[in-house]
Write a protein that holds these residues in place. Sequence first.
Motif, PDB file in Angstrom:
ATOM      1  N   LEU A  79       0.704  -1.401   0.165  1.00 39.35           N
ATOM      2  CA  LEU A  79       0.017   0.006  -0.103  1.00 39.35           C
ATOM      3  C   LEU A  79       0.794   1.226  -0.028  1.00 39.35           C
ATOM      4  O   LEU A  79       1.811   1.278   0.961  1.00 39.35           O
ATOM      5  N   THR A  80       0.611   2.192  -0.837  1.00 36.67           N
ATOM      6  CA  THR A  80       1.473   3.472  -0.864  1.00 36.67           C
ATOM      7  C   THR A  80       0.820   4.573  -0.502  1.00 36.67           C
ATOM      8  O   THR A  80       1.393   5.781  -0.378  1.00 36.67           O
ATOM      9  N   ALA A  81      -0.528   4.378  -0.271  1.00 34.65           N
ATOM     10  CA  ALA A  81      -1.358   5.861  -0.021  1.00 34.65           C
ATOM     11  C   ALA A  81      -2.481   5.505   0.889  1.00 34.65           C
ATOM     12  O   ALA A  81      -3.253   4.492   0.595  1.00 34.65           O
ATOM     13  N   CYS A  82      -2.811   6.259   1.777  1.00 32.92           N
ATOM     14  CA  CYS A  82      -4.237   5.976   2.546  1.00 32.92           C
ATOM     15  C   CYS A  82      -4.478   7.467   3.011  1.00 32.92           C
ATOM     16  O   CYS A  82      -3.834   8.009   3.877  1.00 32.92           O
ATOM     17  N   GLU A  83      -5.400   7.878   2.449  1.00 31.09           N
ATOM     18  CA  GLU A  83      -6.132   9.455   2.673  1.00 31.09           C
ATOM     19  C   GLU A  83      -7.664   9.257   3.030  1.00 31.09           C
ATOM     20  O   GLU A  83      -8.209   9.475   2.301  1.00 31.09           O
ATOM     21  N   PRO A  84      -7.895   8.877   4.237  1.00 28.78           N
ATOM     22  CA  PRO A  84      -9.495   8.896   4.543  1.00 28.78           C
ATOM     23  C   PRO A  84     -10.028  10.056   4.149  1.00 28.78           C
ATOM     24  O   PRO A  84      -9.598  11.121   4.741  1.00 28.78           O
ATOM     25  N   PRO A  85     -11.165   9.936   3.646  1.00 28.52           N
ATOM     26  CA  PRO A  85     -11.935   9.019   3.120  1.00 28.52           C
ATOM     27  C   PRO A  85     -12.037   8.809   1.539  1.00 28.52           C
ATOM     28  O   PRO A  85     -12.999   8.554   1.051  1.00 28.52           O
ATOM     29  N   SER A  86     -10.853   9.238   1.255  1.00 26.54           N
ATOM     30  CA  SER A  86     -11.187   9.317  -0.416  1.00 26.54           C
ATOM     31  C   SER A  86      -9.987   8.456  -1.209  1.00 26.54           C
ATOM     32  O   SER A  86     -10.134   8.317  -2.484  1.00 26.54           O
ATOM     33  N   ARG A  87      -8.971   8.144  -0.783  1.00 30.00           N
ATOM     34  CA  ARG A  87      -7.978   7.646  -1.514  1.00 30.00           C
ATOM     35  C   ARG A  87      -7.174   6.593  -0.905  1.00 30.00           C
ATOM     36  O   ARG A  87      -6.594   6.717   0.265  1.00 30.00           O
TER      37      ARG A  87
END
Length: 96
Positions: A79-87
Amino acid sequence: MSLDVEGHLAAAERSVSSLEHDGRPARSVTLDRGFPVPLEDLWDAVTNSERIPRWFLPITGELKPGGRYQLEGNAGGVLTACEPPSRYAGESAEAT
């Protein structure tokens, strides 16, 4: 309980596009469907390893940036990105 399989399949829009990532050819797979639920609940459904198998495949690993994941009998990656709640993004690796 009756399940309208055709209706569920028809409700989702699918697309595959070619792109470049880190100078290499890559593919982006998108599944788009509307659900009458709060955004927080939808985010949990697509990022929670206990809920993902309800609609996709069993998944193991650390579902956070830098964490490795593995879909049962299918692809895995990082996993390279986690931008709640959109990406929520990742780089895939070959199936193991």
